[in-house]
Design an enzyme around this catalytic site. Sequence first.
Site, PDB file in Angstrom:
ATOM      1  N   GLU A 188     -79.604-109.292  16.409  1.00 15.79           N
ATOM      2  CA  GLU A 188     -78.803-110.332  17.055  1.00 15.79           C
ATOM      3  C   GLU A 188     -79.529-111.664  17.290  1.00 15.79           C
ATOM      4  O   GLU A 188     -79.676-112.123  18.423  1.00 15.79           O
ATOM      5  CB  GLU A 188     -78.236-109.808  18.383  1.00 15.79           C
ATOM      6  CG  GLU A 188     -77.255-108.667  18.198  1.00 15.79           C
ATOM      7  CD  GLU A 188     -76.492-108.320  19.456  1.00 15.79           C
ATOM      8  OE1 GLU A 188     -76.918-108.718  20.557  1.00 15.79           O
ATOM      9  OE2 GLU A 188     -75.456-107.644  19.352  1.00 15.79           O
ATOM     10  N   GLU A 292     -73.474-102.400  15.425  1.00 17.82           N
ATOM     11  CA  GLU A 292     -73.133-102.099  16.816  1.00 17.82           C
ATOM     12  C   GLU A 292     -71.646-102.323  17.044  1.00 17.82           C
ATOM     13  O   GLU A 292     -71.077-103.298  16.550  1.00 17.82           O
ATOM     14  CB  GLU A 292     -73.916-102.981  17.808  1.00 17.82           C
ATOM     15  CG  GLU A 292     -75.389-102.684  17.922  1.00 17.82           C
ATOM     16  CD  GLU A 292     -76.066-103.527  19.009  1.00 17.82           C
ATOM     17  OE1 GLU A 292     -75.359-103.950  19.959  1.00 17.82           O
ATOM     18  OE2 GLU A 292     -77.272-103.761  18.894  1.00 17.82           O
TER      19      GLU A 292
END
Length: 471
Positions: A188, A292
């Site tokens: 991320e 995710e």
Amino acid sequence: MSYLKVFGTKIVDGDGKDVVLKGAGLGGWMNMENFISGYPGCEFQIRTALAEVVGPTKSEFFFDKFLEYFFQDEDAKFFKSLGLNCIRLPFNYRHFEDDLNPRVLKEEGFKHLDRVVDLCAQQGIYTILDLHAAAGGQNTDWHCDSGTHIANFWLHKDFQDRTIWLWKELAKHYANNKWIAGYNPLNEPTDPTHTAVIKFYDQVYDAIRSVDTEHIIFFDGNTFASDFSHFGDMHKKWQNTAYSIHDYSGYGFPASPEDYVSSDEQRRRMKRSYERKREWMDQHGLCVWNGEWGPVYARKQYDGLATDAINERRYNVLKDQLAIYNQDRLSWSIWLYKDIGFQGMVYVSQETSYMILLKDFLAKKHRLAVDAWGADTAKVQHIYQPLINHITKEIPQENQNLYPFPVWKLSDRVGRLSRSILVTEYLVKEWAEHFRGKSEAELDEIAKSFKFENCLHRDGLNKILMDDAQT
């Protein structure tokens, strides 16, 4: 056995047969997180605080036992019994390198990572290595363990160079392990320029490929794995590479704009959000991995009689997302496998030593909404709303949307800086003080709380995952 490979939009084995990776992330383990493991702030803060309270030797003993008990053979067997075939292994750079001794590899960092990779392999489970916390902090949130909302990784070249060095060391160590599906070099990223991340990916790609030409590389999109708009034609250089989105739906969280009833419009919005994230890959015929996703769940100690109804709605979010993914035969890793009761497939029992010791503190932490993930701000919003109103009034509209907007809105930024950074600083010592005077035997018993045998199963979630694995 052969390495997994990317072939066009698919992942295939050595015979060219499609492999759809379905599994979960082992969050909260080699990269601890506050809402997963039950502490305030960042991992480096609680490690420092605990060492001050019980001494460095006992502190190191406790955290080593925590890592040992968090995932063992029983966990791997249970995971396999659900029909799942891949675990994403998030880890923190601090296990392999010290900030005060950079570029010196800590061999002991491999102790638990090797152990879990091998346990999974014994059960026929692939693993993906995920650098969740890089030196300097690659994103603006708590889970990169930097203690700030500034992603300094993108401001200092040395942080990037150290990470490239580390990945070369990791790739050398695991180059011949065919049960590792691949490497996820940076979780991320939030690069405000949108171009430094691509330059870094190109450099880390070259470093890995200099010692390992076989494993898949999974690159996250920028801005929390949501944005590939600046990647251009770089995919033409990167071979055997997949691209990772993180596809959380707002309907699966306490701040959902409305109750999820699986209406046509809600499912359309959910699908459109997913399609936007993978648009660049679809335009170029590239392989997508959803690294995710998944809802959080209500807890009876906090949500009372509404718990079951809330969780049924969350399970419907989950099922509708899976239906979308199955249309594309998408590989995915749900977040997450184990925690203290908010999101995990299994979760630590309230009757364990850890949960009894910290019961009142965890309730206080929940009331203060200091964990950003899935925070319920109902009991404290009246405290922070005047600050939000103040900024909104005094700052021109065109200057209010600071990066990483729109993922972080103005209210999110105020919450991160005031609750999740400032208030948590004052809670760290309070957490550590619970351990004062504990013997090694007592610390061992507390760490055992995270063993599989001391966990409850989120049966509704696990049945959905098991049924999906059989399709």
